[in-house]
Design a protein around this motif. Structure first.
Motif, PDB file in Angstrom:
ATOM      1  N   ALA A 161      23.578  11.910  -5.415  1.00 20.72           N
ATOM      2  CA  ALA A 161      24.290  12.086  -4.144  1.00 20.72           C
ATOM      3  C   ALA A 161      23.836  11.079  -3.088  1.00 20.72           C
ATOM      4  CB  ALA A 161      24.074  13.511  -3.631  1.00 20.72           C
ATOM      5  N   GLY A 162      22.772  10.316  -3.389  1.00 21.98           N
ATOM      6  CA  GLY A 162      22.307   9.305  -2.440  1.00 21.98           C
ATOM      7  C   GLY A 162      21.339   9.834  -1.391  1.00 21.98           C
ATOM      8  N   VAL A 163      20.695  10.973  -1.675  1.00 23.53           N
ATOM      9  CA  VAL A 163      19.690  11.519  -0.751  1.00 23.53           C
ATOM     10  C   VAL A 163      18.410  10.666  -0.847  1.00 23.53           C
ATOM     11  CG1 VAL A 163      18.221  13.534  -0.257  1.00 23.53           C
ATOM     12  CG2 VAL A 163      20.614  13.855  -0.942  1.00 23.53           C
ATOM     13  N   THR A 164      17.796  10.378   0.293  1.00 25.20           N
ATOM     14  CA  THR A 164      16.533   9.640   0.294  1.00 25.20           C
ATOM     15  C   THR A 164      15.433  10.536  -0.262  1.00 25.20           C
ATOM     16  OG1 THR A 164      17.184   8.328   2.199  1.00 25.20           O
ATOM     17  CG2 THR A 164      14.827   8.499   1.763  1.00 25.20           C
ATOM     18  N   ILE A 165      14.733  10.045  -1.270  1.00 23.12           N
ATOM     19  CA  ILE A 165      13.649  10.803  -1.899  1.00 23.12           C
ATOM     20  C   ILE A 165      12.325  10.135  -1.544  1.00 23.12           C
ATOM     21  CG2 ILE A 165      12.660  11.479  -4.129  1.00 23.12           C
ATOM     22  CD1 ILE A 165      15.614  11.613  -5.139  1.00 23.12           C
ATOM     23  N   LEU A 166      11.368  10.947  -1.110  1.00 24.67           N
ATOM     24  CA  LEU A 166      10.061  10.440  -0.698  1.00 24.67           C
ATOM     25  C   LEU A 166       8.978  11.059  -1.571  1.00 24.67           C
ATOM     26  CD1 LEU A 166      10.490  10.920   3.177  1.00 24.67           C
ATOM     27  CD2 LEU A 166      11.125   8.921   1.798  1.00 24.67           C
ATOM     28  N   ALA A 167       7.944  10.274  -1.863  1.00 28.72           N
ATOM     29  CA  ALA A 167       6.853  10.755  -2.718  1.00 28.72           C
ATOM     30  C   ALA A 167       5.766  11.393  -1.861  1.00 28.72           C
ATOM     31  CB  ALA A 167       6.268   9.599  -3.525  1.00 28.72           C
ATOM     32  N   GLY A 168       5.389  12.608  -2.234  1.00 26.82           N
ATOM     33  CA  GLY A 168       4.322  13.302  -1.514  1.00 26.82           C
ATOM     34  C   GLY A 168       3.479  14.116  -2.468  1.00 26.82           C
ATOM     35  N   SER A 169       2.178  14.160  -2.214  1.00 26.29           N
ATOM     36  CA  SER A 169       1.242  14.833  -3.126  1.00 26.29           C
ATOM     37  C   SER A 169       0.987  16.288  -2.761  1.00 26.29           C
ATOM     38  CB  SER A 169      -0.094  14.093  -3.121  1.00 26.29           C
ATOM     39  OG  SER A 169      -0.742  14.262  -1.864  1.00 26.29           O
ATOM     40  N   ASP A 170       1.121  16.620  -1.482  1.00 26.79           N
ATOM     41  CA  ASP A 170       0.696  17.919  -0.944  1.00 26.79           C
ATOM     42  C   ASP A 170      -0.786  18.193  -1.180  1.00 26.79           C
ATOM     43  OD1 ASP A 170       1.120  20.088   0.655  1.00 26.79           O
ATOM     44  OD2 ASP A 170       2.211  21.275  -0.825  1.00 26.79           O
ATOM     45  N   ALA A 171      -1.591  17.145  -1.399  1.00 23.25           N
ATOM     46  CA  ALA A 171      -3.048  17.333  -1.355  1.00 23.25           C
ATOM     47  C   ALA A 171      -3.386  17.744   0.083  1.00 23.25           C
ATOM     48  CB  ALA A 171      -3.744  16.021  -1.705  1.00 23.25           C
ATOM     49  N   SER A 172      -4.292  18.619   0.351  1.00 25.49           N
ATOM     50  CA  SER A 172      -5.392  19.181  -0.381  1.00 25.49           C
ATOM     51  C   SER A 172      -5.138  20.527  -1.053  1.00 25.49           C
ATOM     52  CB  SER A 172      -6.556  19.422   0.587  1.00 25.49           C
ATOM     53  OG  SER A 172      -6.827  18.326   1.400  1.00 25.49           O
ATOM     54  N   ASN A 173      -3.980  20.770  -1.616  1.00 26.37           N
ATOM     55  CA  ASN A 173      -3.788  22.019  -2.335  1.00 26.37           C
ATOM     56  C   ASN A 173      -4.634  22.025  -3.612  1.00 26.37           C
ATOM     57  OD1 ASN A 173      -1.517  24.073  -1.507  1.00 26.37           O
ATOM     58  ND2 ASN A 173      -0.888  22.060  -0.767  1.00 26.37           N
ATOM     59  N   SER A 174      -4.773  23.197  -4.205  1.00 23.64           N
ATOM     60  CA  SER A 174      -5.485  23.251  -5.474  1.00 23.64           C
ATOM     61  C   SER A 174      -4.685  22.457  -6.511  1.00 23.64           C
ATOM     62  CB  SER A 174      -5.667  24.694  -5.944  1.00 23.64           C
ATOM     63  OG  SER A 174      -4.421  25.275  -6.185  1.00 23.64           O
ATOM     64  N   ASP A 175      -5.399  21.923  -7.493  1.00 20.83           N
ATOM     65  CA  ASP A 175      -4.838  21.078  -8.555  1.00 20.83           C
ATOM     66  C   ASP A 175      -4.310  19.736  -8.028  1.00 20.83           C
ATOM     67  OD1 ASP A 175      -4.364  20.833 -11.399  1.00 20.83           O
ATOM     68  OD2 ASP A 175      -2.228  20.902 -10.933  1.00 20.83           O
ATOM     69  N   THR A 176      -4.744  19.336  -6.828  1.00 21.05           N
ATOM     70  CA  THR A 176      -4.371  18.011  -6.311  1.00 21.05           C
ATOM     71  C   THR A 176      -5.614  17.266  -5.844  1.00 21.05           C
ATOM     72  OG1 THR A 176      -4.159  18.649  -3.988  1.00 21.05           O
ATOM     73  CG2 THR A 176      -2.191  18.917  -5.361  1.00 21.05           C
ATOM     74  N   GLY A 196       0.847  -1.184   0.000  1.00 24.89           N
ATOM     75  CA  GLY A 196       0.000   0.000   0.000  1.00 24.89           C
ATOM     76  C   GLY A 196       0.883   1.234   0.000  1.00 24.89           C
ATOM     77  N   LEU A 197       0.487   2.244  -0.774  1.00 16.44           N
ATOM     78  CA  LEU A 197       1.347   3.422  -0.929  1.00 16.44           C
ATOM     79  C   LEU A 197       1.288   4.309   0.317  1.00 16.44           C
ATOM     80  CD1 LEU A 197       0.426   4.350  -4.615  1.00 16.44           C
ATOM     81  CD2 LEU A 197       2.281   2.852  -3.800  1.00 16.44           C
ATOM     82  N   ILE A 198       2.373   5.023   0.544  1.00 15.51           N
ATOM     83  CA  ILE A 198       2.458   5.990   1.648  1.00 15.51           C
ATOM     84  C   ILE A 198       2.648   7.368   1.020  1.00 15.51           C
ATOM     85  CG2 ILE A 198       3.788   6.724   3.677  1.00 15.51           C
ATOM     86  CD1 ILE A 198       4.660   3.734   3.960  1.00 15.51           C
ATOM     87  N   ASP A 199       1.744   8.273   1.310  1.00 17.61           N
ATOM     88  CA  ASP A 199       1.875   9.671   0.844  1.00 17.61           C
ATOM     89  C   ASP A 199       2.586  10.442   1.948  1.00 17.61           C
ATOM     90  OD1 ASP A 199       1.640  12.271  -0.037  1.00 17.61           O
ATOM     91  OD2 ASP A 199      -0.456  12.073  -0.657  1.00 17.61           O
TER      92      ASP A 199
END
Ligand SMILES: [Zn+2]
Length: 408
Positions: A307-322, A61-64
């Motif tokens: 550079a090996g930085v940990t990248i995380l996926a985030g939507s920033d919903a509930s902003n407009s256009d999300t 299951g995805l994590i936002d």
């Protein structure tokens, strides 16, 4: 909205475990937990539901990692396979209610929250009160106030502490900003309490300030200029993870994703009214001097990856256009466009946020982990857009029946 399915086997699926890809495996679930993951066929006992996984891919299951939750958001997130939402600033009273409900209701995503974020009086975030999105919240200016501020947030139930570092220069709307000493004190007291400090930044200078202060996570990627060559290494050495939020930045720069989502047959039938409204909202007008291009943060993502930085996926919903849930899939696509492999993008929405935020039993398909699962048609490990072709969603082993059309 969900079935009381106690035992389940998903058979012969391609399985992305959160770390690796199993080309063909069976995954067994009992009482809400994953019990077996293996390439040998798992026998199905009486009463076990067997789901055919052939031609499909099973994902955790995805994590936002970046959202702002309101009533209805967690149901909407789950309808797109997001089983855990990390709320990075909301009304703590509302969040406490939603979190209590989510603990006993598998028809909504689970939530962890920063609650009230740290900012100066009249600083970034104050407009949320003016617009009626948040009740008035406490602020601070001096380093000496940081200890009590952090203690109050944890007493309110915050899981981590969000710090807003933004003088408005990136959006062309000048604002007072927390001083570096106060940011450092907030981070220090947050760490003393064993919690993560998450920094909102939109400028390269503020990203550097956050890194110097020891922030654990940047809640956006800066947009004002390309990264200096040393910054990705500074973030990597400090162990600072980054949630680029490319989808919401793209919308901020005027390239809207709402119209595409509203017309996508994999998305539109499952959107609630609030999502339709936010996706129809259009662009937010920026100040005159704020003229940006997504190429800047996209290129920075590539440098962070190198550079090996940990990248995380985030939507920033509930902003407009999300929209909760749906926009996380857009973000995955943009992360791949920025240079992540599809597997790396999936990691950014599963095991990486689970590890970074300390969410035991989440983000991986592994025996003993919670059976939060997403089954999609096709192979998102080679074509990331397949994540939206959802065949089934389970939270804690219970099948979620998506609103809008019959489940398959
Ligand atoms: Zn946000």
């Amino acid at each position: 909205m969900y079935d009381e399915e106690k035992r389940l086997i998903i058979r012969d699926a391609r399985v992305f475990t959160g770390d690796t890809l199993l080309p063909r495996a069976d995954v067994a679930v009992a009482d809400g937990l994953i019990t077996r993951v293996g390439t040998d066929p798992v026998p199905a006992g009486p009463g076990t539901e067997v789901v055919d996984g052939r031609g499909r891919t099973l994902l955790p299951g995805l994590i936002d990692a970046h959202a702002h939750v309101f009533p209805g958001s967690l149901e909407q997130a789950l309808a797109f396979g997001v089983t855990t939402v990390l709320d990075l600033m909301s009304d703590p009273v509302m969040i406490a209610g939603l979190r209590a409900r989510a603990a006993g209701d598998a028809a909504m995503a689970d939530v962890r929250s920063a609650g009230t974020a740290a900012t100066v009086p009249g600083g970034y975030g104050a407009y949320l009160v003016d617009m009626g999105y948040l009740p008035p919240f406490p602020t601070l200016t001096e380093p000496e106030q940081a200890e009590a501020f952090v203690a109050d947030r944890l007493a309110e139930g915050s899981d981590f502490v969000k710090i807003l570092i933004d003088d408005g220069s990136s959006t062309g709307m000048p604002l007072p900003r927390l001083r570096e000493e106060t940011v450092a004190a907030l981070v220090g007291h947050t760490h003393t309490r064993g919690r993560l400090a998450i920094a909102h930044v939109l400028s390269a200078d503020d990203a550097r300030l956050a890194a110097r202060a020891g922030a654990d996570v940047l809640a956006h990627l800066f947009v004002d200029r390309h990264a200096d060559a040393d910054l990705p290494h500074l973030l990597a050495e400090g162990g600072t993870a980054v949630i680029p939020t490319l989808a919401v930045l793209d919308g901020l720069f005027g390239r809207l994703h709402g119209p595409d989502l509203l017309s996508d047959p994999r998305v539109a039938p499952h959107l609630d009214d609030a999502s339709r409204q936010m996706l129809s909202f259009g662009a937010v007008p920026l100040g005159e001097q704020a003229r940006y291009d997504l190429d800047v943060p996209v290129r920075t993502v590539g440098m962070l990856r190198e550079a090996g930085v940990t990248i995380l996926a985030g939507s920033d919903a509930s902003n407009s256009d999300t929209a909760h849930g749906a926009t996380l899939h857009v973000e995955l696509e943009l992360l791949v466009r920025a240079g992540l492999t599809p597997m790396e993008a999936l990691t950014a929405a599963t095991s990486a946020p689970a590890d970074c935020f300390g969410l035991p039993g989440r983000g991986r398909i592994r025996p003993g982990h919670q059976a939060d699962l997403l089954l999609v048609r096709g192979d998102p490990t080679s074509d990331i857009t397949a994540t939206l072709d959802i065949a089934a969603i389970w939270r804690k082993g219970r099948r979620f029946r998506r609103p809008g059309r019959a489940a398959t």
